[in-house]
Design a protein around this motif. Structure first.
Motif, mmCIF file in Angstrom:
data_model
loop_
_atom_site.group_PDB
_atom_site.id
_atom_site.type_symbol
_atom_site.label_atom_id
_atom_site.label_comp_id
_atom_site.label_asym_id
_atom_site.label_seq_id
_atom_site.Cartn_x
_atom_site.Cartn_y
_atom_site.Cartn_z
ATOM 1 N N THR A 1 24.831 69.288 33.046
ATOM 2 C CA THR A 1 25.059 70.206 31.926
ATOM 3 C C THR A 1 26.257 71.099 32.260
ATOM 4 O OG1 THR A 1 23.628 71.916 32.842
ATOM 5 C CG2 THR A 1 22.582 70.270 31.398
ATOM 6 N N LYS A 2 26.728 71.859 31.275
ATOM 7 C CA LYS A 2 27.836 72.784 31.526
ATOM 8 C C LYS A 2 27.485 73.788 32.620
ATOM 9 C CE LYS A 2 30.381 72.871 27.179
ATOM 10 N NZ LYS A 2 30.842 73.693 26.071
ATOM 11 N N SER A 3 26.251 74.289 32.590
ATOM 12 C CA SER A 3 25.835 75.259 33.607
ATOM 13 C C SER A 3 25.841 74.634 34.996
ATOM 14 C CB SER A 3 24.441 75.788 33.294
ATOM 15 O OG SER A 3 24.429 76.457 32.074
ATOM 16 N N GLN A 4 25.375 73.403 35.089
ATOM 17 C CA GLN A 4 25.356 72.727 36.385
ATOM 18 C C GLN A 4 26.773 72.445 36.873
ATOM 19 O OE1 GLN A 4 22.860 69.490 35.119
ATOM 20 N NE2 GLN A 4 21.014 70.423 35.972
ATOM 21 N N LEU A 5 27.660 72.084 35.937
ATOM 22 C CA LEU A 5 29.055 71.872 36.313
ATOM 23 C C LEU A 5 29.660 73.174 36.831
ATOM 24 C CD1 LEU A 5 30.470 69.628 33.436
ATOM 25 C CD2 LEU A 5 29.993 68.947 35.794
ATOM 26 N N ARG A 6 29.409 74.279 36.135
ATOM 27 C CA ARG A 6 29.964 75.575 36.514
ATOM 28 C C ARG A 6 29.482 75.974 37.909
ATOM 29 N NH1 ARG A 6 34.074 79.109 35.284
ATOM 30 N NH2 ARG A 6 33.787 78.769 33.081
ATOM 31 N N ALA A 7 28.226 75.678 38.221
ATOM 32 C CA ALA A 7 27.687 76.003 39.543
ATOM 33 C C ALA A 7 28.410 75.219 40.644
ATOM 34 C CB ALA A 7 26.188 75.719 39.585
ATOM 35 N N GLN A 8 29.005 74.091 40.277
ATOM 36 C CA GLN A 8 29.761 73.274 41.235
ATOM 37 C C GLN A 8 31.253 73.588 41.192
ATOM 38 O OE1 GLN A 8 28.872 69.044 40.784
ATOM 39 N NE2 GLN A 8 26.863 69.547 39.974
ATOM 40 N N LEU B 1 33.121 73.383 38.433
ATOM 41 C CA LEU B 1 33.754 72.418 37.533
ATOM 42 C C LEU B 1 33.577 72.835 36.082
ATOM 43 C CD1 LEU B 1 32.438 69.170 39.264
ATOM 44 C CD2 LEU B 1 34.721 70.160 39.491
ATOM 45 N N ARG B 2 34.320 72.174 35.185
ATOM 46 C CA ARG B 2 34.198 72.358 33.739
ATOM 47 C C ARG B 2 34.335 70.995 33.091
ATOM 48 N NH1 ARG B 2 39.655 72.519 31.550
ATOM 49 N NH2 ARG B 2 41.109 72.532 33.293
ATOM 50 N N ILE C 1 30.205 63.992 35.767
ATOM 51 C CA ILE C 1 30.698 64.818 36.861
ATOM 52 C C ILE C 1 32.035 64.281 37.366
ATOM 53 C CG2 ILE C 1 30.246 65.604 39.224
ATOM 54 C CD1 ILE C 1 27.262 65.615 38.482
ATOM 55 N N ASP C 2 32.191 62.957 37.412
ATOM 56 C CA ASP C 2 33.427 62.379 37.941
ATOM 57 C C ASP C 2 34.635 62.630 37.031
ATOM 58 O OD1 ASP C 2 32.651 60.675 35.909
ATOM 59 O OD2 ASP C 2 32.965 58.838 37.036
ATOM 60 N N ALA C 3 34.405 62.953 35.757
ATOM 61 C CA ALA C 3 35.504 63.234 34.825
ATOM 62 C C ALA C 3 35.736 64.744 34.656
ATOM 63 C CB ALA C 3 35.216 62.592 33.473
ATOM 64 N N ALA C 4 34.919 65.557 35.299
ATOM 65 C CA ALA C 4 35.047 67.016 35.169
ATOM 66 C C ALA C 4 36.256 67.515 35.952
ATOM 67 C CB ALA C 4 33.773 67.689 35.677
ATOM 68 N N LEU C 5 36.801 68.638 35.490
ATOM 69 C CA LEU C 5 37.961 69.248 36.128
ATOM 70 C C LEU C 5 37.573 70.556 36.810
ATOM 71 C CD1 LEU C 5 40.518 68.794 33.208
ATOM 72 C CD2 LEU C 5 40.224 67.347 35.235
ATOM 73 N N VAL D 1 37.392 74.476 37.616
ATOM 74 C CA VAL D 1 37.456 75.673 36.780
ATOM 75 C C VAL D 1 38.826 76.317 36.978
ATOM 76 C CG1 VAL D 1 36.486 77.978 36.458
ATOM 77 C CG2 VAL D 1 34.979 76.055 36.900
ATOM 78 N N ARG D 2 39.414 76.775 35.881
ATOM 79 C CA ARG D 2 40.707 77.438 35.984
ATOM 80 C C ARG D 2 40.534 78.772 36.711
ATOM 81 N NH1 ARG D 2 41.267 76.243 29.972
ATOM 82 N NH2 ARG D 2 42.269 74.209 29.935
ATOM 83 N N PRO D 3 41.458 79.105 37.588
ATOM 84 C CA PRO D 3 41.334 80.374 38.313
ATOM 85 C C PRO D 3 41.568 81.560 37.371
ATOM 86 C CG PRO D 3 43.413 79.321 38.850
ATOM 87 C CD PRO D 3 42.635 78.351 37.999
#
Length: 130
Positions: free
Chosen positions: A29-36, A38-39, A70-74, A76-78
């Motif tokens: 999910t978006k939240s799980q990506l953010r915890a890693q 990622l976006r 997950i493999d296509a996620a980028l 997070v922008r700083p």
């Protein structure tokens, strides 16, 4: 699996669907990506989680959460100094009464039009009746 929300090929819901807590590996999910750190990065959801819920925000007692690859996620922008300043201004606006300019410790409710709540600042009970 005979769950109502188990549709791995997407024939019932138009997108692969899984019951809550049963997402396949490689999706988040978006939240799980953010915890890693990622976006989603502009990708369309690859699947969805679906479950029954009586909580607010559910439609017809059903909630969904989009799943992204997950493999296509980028990354997070700083946070740049300009973005940090813009965020600070936006948060200050949410704490500031539009009528009297008083800055509160909390975000003002939009139901009051972002004016002072009753008993504080400029708001009166008559304002709420309007």
């Amino acid at each position: 699996m005979t769950s109502k929300y188990y549709d791995p090929d997407g024939s019932r819901y138009g997108i692969p669907t899984f019951p809550r807590h049963l997402a396949p590996a490689g999706l988040a999910t978006k939240s799980q990506l953010r915890a890693q750190g990622l976006r989603p990065g502009g990708q369309e959801p690859a699947a969805q989680l679906m479950w029954r819920s009586r909580a607010g925000g559910s439609r017809g007692g059903v909630r969904i959460a989009w799943l992204y690859r997950i493999d296509a996620a980028l990354p997070v922008r700083p946070m740049t100094p300009a973005r940090e300043r813009a965020l600070a201004r936006a948060l200050l606006a949410r704490h500031t009464c539009r009528s009297c300019g008083l800055v509160h410790e909390y975000c003002l409710p939009t139901s009051l039009g972002r004016t002072c709540p009753p008993g504080t600042g400029c708001a009166t009970p008559a304002d709420l009746a309007a």
